[in-house]
Motif scaffolding. Structure first.
Motif, PDB file in Angstrom:
ATOM      1  N   LEU A  19       3.994  16.671   0.279  1.00 48.26           N
ATOM      2  CA  LEU A  19       4.708  15.020   0.771  1.00 48.26           C
ATOM      3  C   LEU A  19       5.488  13.942  -0.072  1.00 48.26           C
ATOM      4  CD1 LEU A  19       1.417  13.529   2.604  1.00 48.26           C
ATOM      5  CD2 LEU A  19       3.542  15.065   3.967  1.00 48.26           C
ATOM      6  N   ASN A  20       5.256  13.884  -1.011  1.00 48.95           N
ATOM      7  CA  ASN A  20       6.067  13.101  -2.120  1.00 48.95           C
ATOM      8  C   ASN A  20       7.619  13.859  -2.517  1.00 48.95           C
ATOM      9  OD1 ASN A  20       4.340  10.681  -1.977  1.00 48.95           O
ATOM     10  ND2 ASN A  20       4.012  11.883  -4.229  1.00 48.95           N
ATOM     11  N   SER A  21       7.301  15.260  -2.635  1.00 50.93           N
ATOM     12  CA  SER A  21       7.996  15.841  -2.421  1.00 50.93           C
ATOM     13  C   SER A  21       9.939  16.481  -1.139  1.00 50.93           C
ATOM     14  CB  SER A  21       8.121  17.238  -2.881  1.00 50.93           C
ATOM     15  OG  SER A  21       7.372  17.833  -1.653  1.00 50.93           O
ATOM     16  N   LEU A  22       9.183  16.036   0.081  1.00 45.60           N
ATOM     17  CA  LEU A  22       9.356  16.326   1.274  1.00 45.60           C
ATOM     18  C   LEU A  22      10.557  14.644   1.409  1.00 45.60           C
ATOM     19  CD1 LEU A  22       7.248  17.407   3.626  1.00 45.60           C
ATOM     20  CD2 LEU A  22       9.419  18.057   2.790  1.00 45.60           C
ATOM     21  N   GLY A  23      10.101  13.466   0.354  1.00 50.33           N
ATOM     22  CA  GLY A  23      10.591  12.087   0.486  1.00 50.33           C
ATOM     23  C   GLY A  23       9.624  11.128   1.310  1.00 50.33           C
ATOM     24  N   LEU A  24       8.884  11.544   1.824  1.00 47.36           N
ATOM     25  CA  LEU A  24       8.119  10.716   2.740  1.00 47.36           C
ATOM     26  C   LEU A  24       7.295  10.091   1.363  1.00 47.36           C
ATOM     27  CD1 LEU A  24       6.724  12.971   4.763  1.00 47.36           C
ATOM     28  CD2 LEU A  24       8.378  11.956   5.408  1.00 47.36           C
ATOM     29  N   VAL A  25       6.719   8.774   2.089  1.00 44.33           N
ATOM     30  CA  VAL A  25       6.630   7.872   1.176  1.00 44.33           C
ATOM     31  C   VAL A  25       5.656   7.273   1.284  1.00 44.33           C
ATOM     32  CG1 VAL A  25       7.155   5.411  -0.524  1.00 44.33           C
ATOM     33  CG2 VAL A  25       9.012   6.897   0.043  1.00 44.33           C
ATOM     34  N   LYS A  26       4.304   6.905   0.313  1.00 47.04           N
ATOM     35  CA  LYS A  26       3.328   6.544   0.332  1.00 47.04           C
ATOM     36  C   LYS A  26       2.826   4.794   0.768  1.00 47.04           C
ATOM     37  CE  LYS A  26      -1.788   6.194  -0.867  1.00 47.04           C
ATOM     38  NZ  LYS A  26      -2.725   5.847  -2.573  1.00 47.04           N
ATOM     39  N   LEU A  27       2.241   5.117   2.646  1.00 45.26           N
ATOM     40  CA  LEU A  27       2.309   3.392   3.289  1.00 45.26           C
ATOM     41  C   LEU A  27       3.166   3.291   4.354  1.00 45.26           C
ATOM     42  CD1 LEU A  27       0.991   1.324   0.497  1.00 45.26           C
ATOM     43  CD2 LEU A  27      -0.746   2.406   2.101  1.00 45.26           C
ATOM     44  N   LYS A  28       4.126   3.592   4.106  1.00 46.01           N
ATOM     45  CA  LYS A  28       5.535   3.598   4.610  1.00 46.01           C
ATOM     46  C   LYS A  28       5.409   4.760   5.521  1.00 46.01           C
ATOM     47  CE  LYS A  28      10.341   2.942   4.544  1.00 46.01           C
ATOM     48  NZ  LYS A  28      11.796   3.697   3.897  1.00 46.01           N
ATOM     49  N   ASP A  29       5.772   5.689   4.988  1.00 43.40           N
ATOM     50  CA  ASP A  29       5.546   7.238   6.030  1.00 43.40           C
ATOM     51  C   ASP A  29       3.939   7.814   6.152  1.00 43.40           C
ATOM     52  OD1 ASP A  29       8.544   6.835   6.296  1.00 43.40           O
ATOM     53  OD2 ASP A  29       8.568   7.969   4.080  1.00 43.40           O
ATOM     54  N   TYR A  30       3.560   7.957   5.536  1.00 41.69           N
ATOM     55  CA  TYR A  30       2.460   8.495   5.623  1.00 41.69           C
ATOM     56  C   TYR A  30       0.731   7.829   4.934  1.00 41.69           C
ATOM     57  CZ  TYR A  30       1.573   9.705   0.885  1.00 41.69           C
ATOM     58  OH  TYR A  30       2.465  10.165  -0.975  1.00 41.69           O
ATOM     59  N   ASN A  31      -0.482   7.204   5.490  1.00 39.84           N
ATOM     60  CA  ASN A  31      -1.351   6.598   4.769  1.00 39.84           C
ATOM     61  C   ASN A  31      -2.285   8.328   4.652  1.00 39.84           C
ATOM     62  OD1 ASN A  31      -0.692   4.749   5.277  1.00 39.84           O
ATOM     63  ND2 ASN A  31      -0.731   4.450   7.890  1.00 39.84           N
ATOM     64  N   GLU A  32      -3.171   7.642   3.589  1.00 37.00           N
ATOM     65  CA  GLU A  32      -4.122   8.340   3.284  1.00 37.00           C
ATOM     66  C   GLU A  32      -5.607   7.499   3.341  1.00 37.00           C
ATOM     67  OE1 GLU A  32      -6.151  10.426  -1.662  1.00 37.00           O
ATOM     68  OE2 GLU A  32      -4.145   8.917  -1.384  1.00 37.00           O
ATOM     69  N   LYS A  33      -6.577   8.600   3.701  1.00 34.43           N
ATOM     70  CA  LYS A  33      -7.995   7.736   4.300  1.00 34.43           C
ATOM     71  C   LYS A  33      -7.753   7.203   4.746  1.00 34.43           C
ATOM     72  CE  LYS A  33      -9.597  10.638   0.955  1.00 34.43           C
ATOM     73  NZ  LYS A  33     -10.158  11.861   1.696  1.00 34.43           N
ATOM     74  N   SER A  34      -8.901   5.756   4.809  1.00 35.05           N
ATOM     75  CA  SER A  34      -8.280   4.638   6.094  1.00 35.05           C
ATOM     76  C   SER A  34      -7.832   3.827   6.114  1.00 35.05           C
ATOM     77  CB  SER A  34      -9.625   4.168   5.797  1.00 35.05           C
ATOM     78  OG  SER A  34      -9.580   2.713   4.681  1.00 35.05           O
ATOM     79  N   CYS A  35      -6.049   4.295   5.317  1.00 33.89           N
ATOM     80  CA  CYS A  35      -5.273   3.077   5.275  1.00 33.89           C
ATOM     81  C   CYS A  35      -4.171   3.233   6.459  1.00 33.89           C
ATOM     82  CB  CYS A  35      -3.855   3.105   4.312  1.00 33.89           C
ATOM     83  SG  CYS A  35      -5.452   2.135   3.006  1.00 33.89           S
ATOM     84  N   ASN A 157       7.250  22.066   5.901  1.00 34.69           N
ATOM     85  CA  ASN A 157       9.095  21.173   5.615  1.00 34.69           C
ATOM     86  C   ASN A 157       8.956  20.484   7.129  1.00 34.69           C
ATOM     87  OD1 ASN A 157       8.792  22.204   3.222  1.00 34.69           O
ATOM     88  ND2 ASN A 157       9.611  24.148   3.014  1.00 34.69           N
ATOM     89  N   PHE A 158       8.646  20.844   8.049  1.00 34.80           N
ATOM     90  CA  PHE A 158       9.013  20.429   9.020  1.00 34.80           C
ATOM     91  C   PHE A 158       8.538  18.717   9.234  1.00 34.80           C
ATOM     92  CE2 PHE A 158       4.432  21.424   9.971  1.00 34.80           C
ATOM     93  CZ  PHE A 158       3.649  20.322  11.243  1.00 34.80           C
ATOM     94  N   ILE A 159       7.989  17.744   8.381  1.00 36.93           N
ATOM     95  CA  ILE A 159       7.906  16.709   8.718  1.00 36.93           C
ATOM     96  C   ILE A 159       8.677  15.772   7.792  1.00 36.93           C
ATOM     97  CG2 ILE A 159       5.216  16.970   9.586  1.00 36.93           C
ATOM     98  CD1 ILE A 159       4.445  15.971   7.012  1.00 36.93           C
ATOM     99  N   GLN A 160       9.565  16.360   7.279  1.00 35.73           N
ATOM    100  CA  GLN A 160      10.417  15.946   6.504  1.00 35.73           C
ATOM    101  C   GLN A 160      11.168  14.926   7.111  1.00 35.73           C
ATOM    102  OE1 GLN A 160      13.202  17.977   4.608  1.00 35.73           O
ATOM    103  NE2 GLN A 160      13.721  17.212   2.886  1.00 35.73           N
ATOM    104  N   ASN A 161      11.868  14.993   8.121  1.00 33.67           N
ATOM    105  CA  ASN A 161      12.127  13.430   9.110  1.00 33.67           C
ATOM    106  C   ASN A 161      12.684  13.969  10.272  1.00 33.67           C
ATOM    107  OD1 ASN A 161      14.625  16.029   9.755  1.00 33.67           O
ATOM    108  ND2 ASN A 161      15.486  15.645   7.503  1.00 33.67           N
ATOM    109  N   LYS A 162      12.860  13.190  11.541  1.00 30.31           N
ATOM    110  CA  LYS A 162      12.960  13.329  12.043  1.00 30.31           C
ATOM    111  C   LYS A 162      13.465  14.492  13.326  1.00 30.31           C
ATOM    112  CE  LYS A 162      14.099  10.094  16.175  1.00 30.31           C
ATOM    113  NZ  LYS A 162      14.279   9.093  17.432  1.00 30.31           N
ATOM    114  N   GLY A 163      14.928  14.813  12.176  1.00 26.77           N
ATOM    115  CA  GLY A 163      14.972  16.159  13.255  1.00 26.77           C
ATOM    116  C   GLY A 163      14.423  17.479  13.206  1.00 26.77           C
ATOM    117  N   SER A 164      14.448  17.711  11.650  1.00 21.47           N
ATOM    118  CA  SER A 164      13.253  18.628  11.444  1.00 21.47           C
ATOM    119  C   SER A 164      12.029  18.689  12.053  1.00 21.47           C
ATOM    120  CB  SER A 164      12.959  18.863  10.241  1.00 21.47           C
ATOM    121  OG  SER A 164      11.894  17.566   9.636  1.00 21.47           O
ATOM    122  N   PHE A 165      11.399  17.809  12.636  1.00 23.07           N
ATOM    123  CA  PHE A 165       9.558  17.508  13.244  1.00 23.07           C
ATOM    124  C   PHE A 165      10.768  17.330  14.858  1.00 23.07           C
ATOM    125  CE2 PHE A 165       6.446  15.278  15.919  1.00 23.07           C
ATOM    126  CZ  PHE A 165       6.095  15.598  15.352  1.00 23.07           C
TER     127      PHE A 165
END
Length: 852
Positions: A19-35, A157-165
């Motif tokens: 996820l990080n390699s796709l440019g997604l940022v933890k707590l901003k773009d994705y969350n882990e466990k109960s966050c 890879n398909f979750i990298q950005n809005k366009g790919s999604f």
């Protein structure tokens, strides 16, 4: 060489790194466990994998930045990637807890069941090391229907950005062919449960005329009571709420009616409509207080309840467990009330059957709605609403079109859908019971019941139609009405907007000269566009009638000189219908997809990339022709030349039958001296059967009425009875249950003639059948040898009572080849059969050479 993972957290680290390699940022773009957001937490409440399931579920990763949420579940080891069966992804507690895909889909389905989301993307990830990672992606669109596996997507890879999604979502969109398959599969699920429910209600002495109102009322009572602002005032009833209390105010049926009253009070329903529905529910559900007394629990529902419960609770519990929790009642073109009603009619030739009420199958209502190009702007009318099957199909297309046009979950789409349900559907039904079913049906789907009216079509005030301004008409009139119901179609065309389109499915007699007065009047005011001849078995088991679909444009008289009518012969729709099921025999999904293209493009359909041209001979199923003013030539068989030229498949089938018969005759007369071609075994000795085989009753056993439709030819099973004909195969069936499924590689023993058959396919058993299995794992060829040996016991077994068969069998001796060490020589049996096969193949080859 990549390091092997040893902990599940190693797989977590891989997912985070990806996820990080796709440019997604933890707590901003994705969350882990109960966050995760509180909103998502609430949607996952009650979906914890713990035994109590009281807490909210915690996926390993969640993404909420796009239009549809994403949940990710990962596991250490690819052995824990996915647990599936012939019925699809398993959802039992063990599979959900221990497998990545199952866990992710479980969370997604719970989120949809919470009604906070309509769609979720579920991703299962497992791995042994970084080089051995497995990723499976699913589009989950229902809390009960199997999700769509996105086979082209094996990375993140398909979750990298809005366009790919968004591009991914276009691929995920349910196609018409997929929609058709969903309708057929879900319909089969409903029919399976309806059959059991009908038996339960019969055992409980519930009158046929009450049964379907029972169903609709109880299903509505399971819904939450929701205020206009969306606040849940009271949760829907569950099995635990019915406590079999005997006081007048707390009887189980009284509680159901009370909840129904509260539920309908919060709906925007006219008081007189609400009163009709409540009266129907009372007359079916709560009229007889004796049904709330404690009764012995019927065996159909015995695994859900203690030994005694009220009849009301028994029926409620069945519906709650096997319909409400298992079948999506709120989405798609499927009309559950119609399917239940049709099933009840099948077992009681009264009420609707005598009134000419033949309800339209859901895949036909969907087809007709598509042919009329119903969309978000349509205003759809049905003047013989029945259970609202046509309005259900139309609303499904209209809502889908609104979401496609405006974007799912947008405010404009929400408002458009609200308007569709409130203002753009009109149904009229004179029968109070059918009216109640129609209103219940539409309420279950988010309340499209606003314009469902209980009235006589022909005396409904004109201003109702003038105000509604219908531009689409869908109709299946009661066949027992005068002129086969054609006056309903005339009335509908007369009361819709000019150039509106109407489609009616009706008996052929209406267009072949038996309804001439009405037919002539229709042609004097409206233009015939098309006539589609339908299969004669379409309405089995409730009726056997010849039907066609007639399509007209309203407001312009038919020009008999210049107006060409499209005639389509759709008698081969790819299905074979019987008393108990519908079978796929010739690509029905593709055919129902193609019929729209044939209607739109005629013979030019072959130019469309989505058309399955190899399924059709358009010269013999499509024609354009004029009609006469006489009103007796509306059917396709008056305009399409019937082909007398056999198709290629018919030539091939005929040749195969001729060759197989002659070949069988020749082989029967051939002598094969197999023993002279192979070595002798060390010896033949008597061996006790109990050392070689086990035997037990093939339970549970099934009657023919228990057999299920075959939804996929790869998922069909032999139905074995005690007959000695056709290798003991009486029929084939779809999946019935895991507990009754017997494995390929075993033997069946029919107790009528005591004949053993080796079973090459998984199978279900009828009554008086035993299952015999080898103690050791041996080859199929060795088992074929043993089949002959076993049948040497037939005369002996026939001389004993059936109850003694297992004992006599296990104590019998078989003469078998053995090795020098005294072990049964399975290798020699295998050699014997393989040699025999080669000799037979040589005889067959020689026969073909001679014929050539």
């Amino acid at each position: 060489m990549a390091l092997k993972y040893t902990l599940e957290s190693d797989v977590d680290d891989f997912v985070k790194a990806s996820l990080n390699s796709l440019g997604l940022v933890k707590l901003k773009d994705y969350n882990e466990k109960s966050c995760m957001s509180d909103y998502m937490k609430e949607s996952l409440r009650g979906s914890a994998k713990t035994q109590s399931k009281t807490n909210f579920g915690i996926p390993d990763f969640t993404i909420e930045k796009y239009s549809i949420p994403i949940v990710i579940e990962d596991k250490l080891s690819n052995n824990k990637h996915e647990a599936s069966s012939t019925n699809g992804i398993k959802m039992d507690d063990n599979s959900v807890k221990n497998y990545a895909v199952n866990g992710a889909i479980y969370y997604a389905k719970n989120m949809i069941a919470s009604k906070k989301y309509n769609e979720v993307i579920a991703i299962g990830i497992s791995g042994e090391c970084e080089e051995e990672i497995k990723i499976s992606v699913f589009y989950v669109f229902s809390a009960t229907i199997q999700p769509k596996r996105m086979v082209k997507y094996s990375s993140l890879n398909f979750i990298q950005n809005k366009g790919s999604f968004e591009a991914f979502l276009q691929d995920a969109k349910i196609t018409e062919e997929e929609r058709h398959k969903i309708i057929i599969r879900t319909r089969a699920d409903i029919l399976r449960q309806a059959k059991k429910l009908n038996k339960l209600m019969n055992n409980c002495n519930i009158g046929t005329e009450q049964r379907v109102v029972y169903v609709s009322g109880m299903l509505l009572s399971m819904q939450d009571v929701v205020a206009a602002d969306g606040t849940i005032i009271d949760v829907g009833l569950t099995m635990d709420d019915l406590q079999c209390i005997q006081t007048p105010q707390k009887r189980d049926s009284v509680l159901i009616i009370s909840h129904l009253q509260e539920y309908l009070d919060q709906k925007d329903i006219a008081p007189e409509k609400k009163q009709i529905m409540i009266e129907q529910f009372k007359n079916s559900i709560s009229l007889d207080p004796a049904r709330d007394n404690l009764h012995k629990v019927d065996k159909i529902i015995g695994d859900l309840l203690p030994q005694k419960a009220s009849i009301t609770k028994q029926i409620f519990s069945f519906l709650y467990t096997y319909v409400f929790l298992e079948i999506d009642l709120t989405q798609g073109a499927l009309d559950i009330m119609a399917e239940m009603y049709s099933t009840f009619l099948k077992y009681a030739l009264s009420d609707g059957a005598s009134l000419g009420k033949v309800l339209t199958p859901p895949y036909i209502t969907n087809m007709m709605a598509r042919i009329l190009d119903i969309n978000k702007d349509s205003r759809v009318m049905d003047l013989a609403t029945g259970s609202a099957a046509f309005l259900v199909a139309a609303m499904d297309l209209m809502v889908t079109n609104a979401n496609d046009s405006y974007g799912k979950n947008t405010t404009i789409a929400y408002n458009a859908i609200k308007k569709i349900k409130k203002e753009q559907l009109l149904g009229i039904e004179v029968d109070a019971k059918m009216y109640t079913l129609a209103a219940s049906n539409m309420i279950l789907r988010g309340d499209g019941s606003s314009n469902i009216r209980k009235a006589d079509t022909f005396t409904t005030p004109k201003e109702i139609f003038d105000k509604f301004k219908a531009n689409k008409l869908l109709l299946n009139p009661p066949f027992s009405y005068e002129e086969y119901g054609l006056p309903f179609f005339e009335f509908g065309l007369d009361h819709m907007e000019k150039d509106g389109l109407g489609a009616v499915i009706i008996q052929d007699s209406a267009g072949s000269g038996k309804s001439i007065p009405t037919a002539k009047r229709i042609l004097s005011k409206h233009t015939m566009i098309a006539s589609i001849k339908m299969p004669s078995d379409l309405f089995i088991p409730n009726a056997i009638v010849q039907t066609s679909i007639y399509i007209f444009k309203a407001g312009t008289p038919h020009n008999f000189e210049y107006d060409l009518v499209k005639f389509i012969d759709f008698r081969n729709d790819g299905y074979k219908r019987t008393e108990r099921c519908i079978k796929e025999i010739d690509n029905p999904t593709e055919r129902y997809s193609d019929i729209y293209l044939i209607y739109k493009l005629g013979k030019n359909a072959v130019k469309n990339k989505d058309f399955h041209f190899d399924l059709w001979d358009l010269d013999y199923i499509y024609a354009e022709d004029t009609i006469t003013p006489d009103g007796n030539d509306w059917n396709a068989d008056r305009h399409i030349e019937i082909s007398t030229v056999p198709k290629e498949k018919e030539y091939v089938d005929s040749l195969k039958q001729a060759f197989s018969w002659e070949l069988g005759q020749r082989l029967c007369n051939e002598c094969l001296d197999i023993r002279s071609k192979i070595r002798n075994p060390f010896a033949f000795q008597k061996v006790k059967v109990s050392k070689i085989f086990t035997i037990k009753g093939a339970t549970p056993s099934y009657n023919k009425g228990d057999l299920e439709p075959i939804l996929d030819e790869n998922e069909s099973y032999d139905y074995i009875t005690r007959t000695s004909e056709n290798q003991g195969i009486c029929d084939v069936t779809g999946f019935i249950s895991e507990s009754g499924l017997h494995p390929a590689g075993s033997f069946s023993l029919g107790l009528m003639q005591m004949i053993f058959f080796y079973r090459r396919r998984n199978w279900y058993a009828g009554q008086f059948v035993k299952k015999v299995e080898c103690v050791k794992n041996i080859s199929e060829d060795a088992k074929l040898y043993l089949q002959t040996v076993l049948n040497g016991l037939t005369p002996k077994l026939l001389s004993y009572l059936v109850r003694d068969v297992e004992r006599v069998f296990l104590n019998s001796d078989l003469v078998l080849p053995v090795t020098k060490e005294g072990e049964v020589d399975y290798e020699w049996m295998e050699l014997y059969v393989q040699t025999g096969k080669k000799l037979l193949q040589g005889k067959i080859a020689s026969w073909f050479d001679t014929n050539n």
